[in-house]
Design an enzyme around this catalytic site. Structure first.
Site, PDB file in Angstrom:
ATOM      1  N   TYR A   1       0.826  -1.214   0.000  1.00  0.00           N
ATOM      2  CA  TYR A   1       0.000   0.000   0.000  1.00  0.00           C
ATOM      3  C   TYR A   1       0.858   1.262   0.000  1.00  0.00           C
ATOM      4  CZ  TYR A   1      -3.949  -3.047   1.365  1.00  0.00           C
ATOM      5  OH  TYR A   1      -4.912  -4.016   1.432  1.00  0.00           O
TER       6      TYR A   1
ATOM      7  N   LYS B   1       5.387 -14.466   1.990  1.00  0.00           N
ATOM      8  CA  LYS B   1       5.091 -15.108   0.706  1.00  0.00           C
ATOM      9  C   LYS B   1       6.366 -15.119  -0.128  1.00  0.00           C
ATOM     10  CE  LYS B   1       2.219 -17.224  -2.028  1.00  0.00           C
ATOM     11  NZ  LYS B   1       1.857 -18.622  -1.728  1.00  0.00           N
TER      12      LYS B   1
ATOM     13  N   ASP C   1      -1.001 -17.919   2.535  1.00  0.00           N
ATOM     14  CA  ASP C   1      -2.132 -18.790   2.212  1.00  0.00           C
ATOM     15  C   ASP C   1      -2.288 -19.894   3.251  1.00  0.00           C
ATOM     16  OD1 ASP C   1       0.353 -19.475   1.202  1.00  0.00           O
ATOM     17  OD2 ASP C   1      -0.397 -20.394  -0.627  1.00  0.00           O
TER      18      ASP C   1
ATOM     19  N   ASP D   1      -4.049  -6.906   6.400  1.00  0.00           N
ATOM     20  CA  ASP D   1      -5.369  -6.333   6.145  1.00  0.00           C
ATOM     21  C   ASP D   1      -6.377  -7.454   5.892  1.00  0.00           C
ATOM     22  OD1 ASP D   1      -7.454  -4.640   5.563  1.00  0.00           O
ATOM     23  OD2 ASP D   1      -6.623  -3.893   3.691  1.00  0.00           O
TER      24      ASP D   1
ATOM     25  N   ASP E   1      -9.290  -9.161   8.741  1.00  0.00           N
ATOM     26  CA  ASP E   1     -10.725  -9.211   8.455  1.00  0.00           C
ATOM     27  C   ASP E   1     -11.264 -10.632   8.623  1.00  0.00           C
ATOM     28  OD1 ASP E   1     -10.677  -6.530   7.957  1.00  0.00           O
ATOM     29  OD2 ASP E   1     -11.534  -6.654   5.956  1.00  0.00           O
TER      30      ASP E   1
END
Length: 358
Positions: free
Chosen positions: A139, A190, A223, A247, A251
């Protein structure tokens, strides 16, 4: 002598205009019950309506105006009639990046009386803290578009990982993990597919880990981490992840704990060179705006985190204990399967803080 804290309140958009006033009422009740401090609140009407009137989400000197405050209570940003990138970058991210609020802290807790979608989950299974890098990564806003509207149009979005940025969020995460009983930190990555920025992320994590020998660490692919949150929640305690990964994972965590209406966030400038900002993560939720049914608990919990940050842990605990009493009594908003209104939940939490019957 009574301490006084200067608080900026920015309700923003949608249900932010409903939950921030509720949050301020709860904060004032906790301050009155705890004693020894008071809150001086200044409200700023910034957001999408302000944009329609002025062409800006907040004034040009908005961050300079906010800098004089000790903390910021934020509601939500986003309007279905305006581009999301305009509203987000024009207000919330402008504040986060303008004040270098690089540590985003998202606790997860299963309150009594609330059922998790995970079969058999209890309070011991869902007691996590997710630490999100909040200033760079995916971001960072670095990239661009060329040849707009043509067949060869191209857009780039470049993730930025700096040694300084990664090292400082790792130290925040390690200190937090070290302060918790299990002293366990999962480092989400990752680096099997993203072989530059994420490999640097891994390398710096390993370096910082040497400063915290008491903390047990694991490195888990993002993942696999999503699956682990669902399949093995008891194996998780403290988590650190990049801006995008955290993020998404936070959630998911909020949903597993009953719903996003419960979930709080602290956007911290840990060195306290600028005010930190506290907000629920549920968004502006225009579909329920004005109906009086928005869940204010995420705002209450965010307010408790704000009080803790300001050095008022007893008052902060009053709020979270009051939330637990209210949810245990079954007084829940519609998103949690109940029928209570925003006002009813707010009144009940205030009553619990004041020691009255619900």
């Amino acid at each position: 002598m009574t301490k006084r804290y200067s608080i900026a309140a920015i309700p923003g958009d949608g249900i932010g205009k409903e939950v921030v006033p509720a949050g301020l009422a709860v904060l004032r009740a906790a301050a009155a019950r705890a004693g020894g401090f008071a809150l001086d609140v200044t409200e700023y009407p910034w957001g999408s309506d302000f944009y329609r009137a002025t062409g800006r989400m907040m004034p040009e000197d908005g961050t300079a105006t906010l800098r004089k405050h000790d903390a910021i209570l934020f509601g939500a940003v986003g309007d279905p009639d305006l581009p999301d990138d305009l509203t987000l970058w024009g207000l919330r991210l402008a504040i986060c990046q303008g004040f270098d609020q690089y540590a985003n802290i998202r606790p997860i807790r299963l309150f009594p009386g609330i059922a998790s979608p995970l079969v058999g989950a209890d309070a011991a299974a869902l007691d996590w803290v997710i630490v999100r890098e909040n200033s760079e990564g995916e971001y960072a806003g670095h990239g661009g578009r060329a040849h707009r509207g043509l067949p060869e149009e191209v857009a780039t979005e470049t993730s930025i990982f700096t040694r300084t940025g990664v090292a400082r969020i790792m130290r925040v995460a390690f200190r937090l993990a070290e302060s918790r009983p299990r002293k366990h930190l999962i480092i989400v990555t990752k680096s099997n597919a993203q072989r530059h920025g994420m490999v640097l992320w891994d390398e710096i994590a390993a370096e910082v880990a040497k400063e915290f020998p008491a903390v047990r660490t694991e490195r888990v692919l993002v993942d696999a981490m999503a699956a682990r949150m669902v399949l093995k929640p008891r194996s998780i305690d403290t988590v650190v992840a990049t801006n995008l990964h955290a993020d998404i994972l936070s959630d998911l965590a909020g949903a597993l704990a009953g719903g996003l209406g419960l979930a709080p966030t602290a956007n911290l400038n840990p060195e306290r060179h600028a005010p930190s900002m506290f907000e629920p993560i549920h968004g502006s939720a225009f579909d329920i705006m004005g109906k009086g049914i928005a869940n204010p608990i995420g705002t209450f919990w965010s307010g408790a985190m704000m009080l803790d940050h300001l050095g008022e842990p007893a008052a902060a605990l009053m709020i979270t204990d009051a939330i637990a009493r209210v949810t245990a009594a079954g007084l829940l908003t519609a998103d949690l399967g109940g029928k209570a209104t925003t006002a009813e939940v707010t009144a009940a939490v205030i009553a619990a803080i004041e020691g009255r019957n619900l």
